[in-house]
Design a protein around this motif. Structure first.
Motif, PDB file in Angstrom:
ATOM      1  N   MET A 104       3.352  12.614  11.194  1.00  0.00           N
ATOM      2  CA  MET A 104       4.221  12.213  10.090  1.00  0.00           C
ATOM      3  C   MET A 104       3.828  12.868   8.763  1.00  0.00           C
ATOM      4  SD  MET A 104       4.904   8.339   8.956  1.00  0.00           S
ATOM      5  CE  MET A 104       6.108   7.609  10.019  1.00  0.00           C
ATOM      6  N   LEU A 105       2.518  13.079   8.603  1.00  0.00           N
ATOM      7  CA  LEU A 105       2.048  13.669   7.335  1.00  0.00           C
ATOM      8  C   LEU A 105       1.597  15.118   7.515  1.00  0.00           C
ATOM      9  CD1 LEU A 105       0.106  10.610   5.824  1.00  0.00           C
ATOM     10  CD2 LEU A 105       2.412  11.364   5.283  1.00  0.00           C
ATOM     11  N   THR A 106       2.117  15.768   8.567  1.00  0.00           N
ATOM     12  CA  THR A 106       1.746  17.166   8.814  1.00  0.00           C
ATOM     13  C   THR A 106       2.072  18.014   7.576  1.00  0.00           C
ATOM     14  OG1 THR A 106       2.333  16.825  11.103  1.00  0.00           O
ATOM     15  CG2 THR A 106       2.089  19.114  10.425  1.00  0.00           C
ATOM     16  N   GLY A 107       1.122  18.848   7.187  1.00  0.00           N
ATOM     17  CA  GLY A 107       1.346  19.739   6.047  1.00  0.00           C
ATOM     18  C   GLY A 107       1.038  19.092   4.705  1.00  0.00           C
ATOM     19  N   LYS A 108       0.688  17.806   4.706  1.00  0.00           N
ATOM     20  CA  LYS A 108       0.385  17.124   3.443  1.00  0.00           C
ATOM     21  C   LYS A 108      -1.123  17.041   3.233  1.00  0.00           C
ATOM     22  CE  LYS A 108       4.709  15.871   2.711  1.00  0.00           C
ATOM     23  NZ  LYS A 108       5.505  16.594   1.730  1.00  0.00           N
ATOM     24  N   THR A 109      -1.545  17.331   2.012  1.00  0.00           N
ATOM     25  CA  THR A 109      -2.964  17.183   1.684  1.00  0.00           C
ATOM     26  C   THR A 109      -3.147  15.986   0.768  1.00  0.00           C
ATOM     27  OG1 THR A 109      -3.451  19.518   1.981  1.00  0.00           O
ATOM     28  CG2 THR A 109      -4.949  18.288   0.550  1.00  0.00           C
ATOM     29  N   ILE A 110      -4.009  15.089   1.217  1.00  0.00           N
ATOM     30  CA  ILE A 110      -4.288  13.893   0.423  1.00  0.00           C
ATOM     31  C   ILE A 110      -5.730  13.974  -0.055  1.00  0.00           C
ATOM     32  CG2 ILE A 110      -4.581  11.370   0.551  1.00  0.00           C
ATOM     33  CD1 ILE A 110      -2.288  11.717   2.805  1.00  0.00           C
ATOM     34  N   ILE A 111      -5.906  13.872  -1.360  1.00  0.00           N
ATOM     35  CA  ILE A 111      -7.272  13.800  -1.884  1.00  0.00           C
ATOM     36  C   ILE A 111      -7.623  12.320  -1.913  1.00  0.00           C
ATOM     37  CG2 ILE A 111      -8.837  14.422  -3.774  1.00  0.00           C
ATOM     38  CD1 ILE A 111      -7.243  16.825  -2.582  1.00  0.00           C
ATOM     39  N   LEU A 112      -8.683  11.956  -1.235  1.00  0.00           N
ATOM     40  CA  LEU A 112      -9.112  10.553  -1.236  1.00  0.00           C
ATOM     41  C   LEU A 112     -10.337  10.421  -2.139  1.00  0.00           C
ATOM     42  CD1 LEU A 112      -8.984   7.627  -0.143  1.00  0.00           C
ATOM     43  CD2 LEU A 112     -10.515   8.357   1.691  1.00  0.00           C
ATOM     44  N   GLY A 113     -10.179   9.683  -3.215  1.00  0.00           N
ATOM     45  CA  GLY A 113     -11.316   9.399  -4.090  1.00  0.00           C
ATOM     46  C   GLY A 113     -11.942   8.092  -3.650  1.00  0.00           C
ATOM     47  N   VAL A 114     -13.260   8.098  -3.482  1.00  0.00           N
ATOM     48  CA  VAL A 114     -13.960   6.876  -3.071  1.00  0.00           C
ATOM     49  C   VAL A 114     -14.967   6.548  -4.164  1.00  0.00           C
ATOM     50  CG1 VAL A 114     -15.367   5.796  -1.266  1.00  0.00           C
ATOM     51  CG2 VAL A 114     -13.721   7.592  -0.646  1.00  0.00           C
ATOM     52  N   SER A 115     -14.874   5.333  -4.702  1.00  0.00           N
ATOM     53  CA  SER A 115     -15.812   4.960  -5.776  1.00  0.00           C
ATOM     54  C   SER A 115     -16.703   3.814  -5.320  1.00  0.00           C
ATOM     55  CB  SER A 115     -15.053   4.658  -7.071  1.00  0.00           C
ATOM     56  OG  SER A 115     -14.068   3.687  -6.854  1.00  0.00           O
ATOM     57  N   GLY A 116     -17.663   3.465  -6.176  1.00  0.00           N
ATOM     58  CA  GLY A 116     -18.786   2.614  -5.760  1.00  0.00           C
ATOM     59  C   GLY A 116     -18.500   1.128  -5.666  1.00  0.00           C
TER      60      GLY A 116
END
Ligand SMILES: Cc1cc2nc3c(=O)[nH]c(=O)nc-3n(C[C@H](O)[C@H](O)[C@H](O)COP(=O)(O)O)c2cc1C
Length: 409
Positions: free
Chosen positions: A1-13
């Motif tokens: 479903m999300l082929t071709g999509k780039t998701i930046i995942l930010g993970v905080s503390g």
């Protein structure tokens, strides 16, 4: 479903950082390319190797490297360039506060600022006291006005052993939001009300019997304030007229405080001529005492008070509205649809939002609302239980549809 999509995942503390592993796995199941940026503090809660293995991409933590590659020398630019969407989950009070203030002192905050106008979703997770603090709320509102979408946390058990609001939204809900934005395009155009002059009323009115007693209603102003705030988020120029309330006036809106139905009526009339859209969410009293005693009435036996009707503001405006869009609210206890349709017609409204105030979690004093939106063609849209902000956004969606329809007509 999300082929071709780039998701930046930010993970905080946050203690909820471990849930980012499941978020990555679920995004990968949908074929997304996931690139993770962790804060230095997040790396104390979950291992870099875990997120690297699950995302099948390098995990970025530091701003400054000395490898000599372009990616390493300008990581915030090269990473944000590739983003279709930036998701921060979990988002600490700290990262939200930093971004709201334009602070860019580590890789995550700097990349968020470098993302430009691409969609940013934040899923906050924190202790309830932090989540409900005025400082946090102020920062959240600032970011919402800048177009950042929030995935509200849930009520439940928190890390501190307390129960409350602040637990990271479920992974299901986070994934659904990402899909809604990327696939359904369900990100309201942040500025779809840009240039529109919007007049919103909120709260309840007071009709004084004597200097210390009044006839009122339990309206808190929350629905009207949510409408004013969301209109502002969507670019409108907002005037908010409110009855007495404990809520702090939203920033950068023209705010007019009134008490009685007569004062509300006058303020609305004065401002209506400069408005393109009016949404009357205030609970305006229908009756007022025929006379207000100058001095406090002493207790002695039975007291009869003669009441007379207040002016029907909306009915008056219905006759002079021209091309303006007017939306009314109906708080009903019975015959909801029938009463609302009569009101819509009588007041020449474009939409009427009706809520059954006898239902739990709806109407007065509640954080949520359960409403039906009725239009001139008698179509009834039923919304399930939603926060007042979500209801407000849906009302603006419907108003934007009307604006577009009028343009096309
Ligand atoms: C055990 C523990 C759990 C924490 N959980 C949270 C949390 O859920 N949300 C939050 O906003 N801060 C939480 N904090 C505080 C943050 O880690 C702290 O504000 C930190 O500076 C955040 O840095 P970052 O936003 O750069 O990751 C927690 C701290 C500790 C020691």
């Amino acid at each position: 479903m999300l082929t071709g999509k780039t998701i930046i995942l930010g993970v905080s503390g946050s203690i909820a950082a471990y849930k980012s592993a499941e978020i990555i796995r679920r995004l990968k199941d949908l074929n997304a390319n996931v690139r993770v940026i962790m804060t230095v503090n997040a790396a104390k809660f979950i291992g870099e190797i875990t997120l690297q293995t699950l995302s099948q991409n390098p995990v970025y933590i530091n701003m400054f490297h000395d490898s000599g590659s372009l990616e390493d020398s300008l990581p915030h630019i090269t990473i944000s360039d590739t983003a279709d969407l930036f998701l921060v989950a979990p988002a600490t009070a700290n990262i939200i506060g930093k971004v709201a203030s334009g602070i860019a002192d580590d890789l995550l905050s700097t990349t968020l600022l470098s993302t430009g106008n691409k969609p940013i979703l934040m899923a906050p997770a924190m202790n309830e006291r932090m989540y409900k603090s005025h400082i946090y709320k102020h920062n959240e509102k600032k970011l919402q006005i800048a177009g950042v979408r929030f995935i509200n946390p849930e009520y439940g058990k928190l890390a501190c052993e307390e129960e409350g609001e602040g637990r990271l939204a479920s992974v299901d809900s986070i994934i659904q939001h990402v899909v809604d934005v990327l696939i359904e395009g369900d990100l309201f155009d942040t500025y779809d009300l840009k240039g529109k002059r919007v007049l919103v009323t909120a709260g309840g009115t007071r009709e004084y019997i004597d200097p210390v007693r009044f006839i009122g209603n339990p309206a808190t102003g929350k629905m009207g304030f949510a409408l004013a705030h969301t209109a502002q988020v969507r670019g409108a120029n907002v005037t908010l007229i409110s009855g007495k309330t404990l809520l702090a006036p939203p920033e950068s809106v023209k705010y007019i405080s009134v008490e009685t139905a007569d004062q509300m009526g006058k303020a609305v009339l004065d401002n209506f001529k400069h408005a393109d859209i009016l949404v009357m969410a205030a609970a305006v009293g229908d009756f007022k005492p025929k006379r207000t005693e100058k001095n406090k009435i002493k207790r002695k036996g039975m007291l009869k008070i003669d009441l007379e009707p207040t002016d029907d503001i909306l009915e008056k405006l219905g006759k002079i509205k021209n091309s303006r869009i007017t939306v009314g609210f109906a708080a009903e206890t019975n015959n909801l649809i029938k009463n609302a349709r009569t009101k819509l017609k009588k007041k020449n409204l474009d939409l009427i939002v009706v809520n059954d105030v006898t239902q739990p979690d709806a109407g007065f004093e509640s954080e949520t609302n359960i409403v039906k939106i009725i239009d001139k063609s008698n179509n009834v849209e039923e919304l399930p239980k939603r926060t007042k902000e979500e209801v407000a956004h849906r009302i603006w969606d419907r108003i934007v549809d009307l604006i577009n329809k009028n343009k096309g007509a």
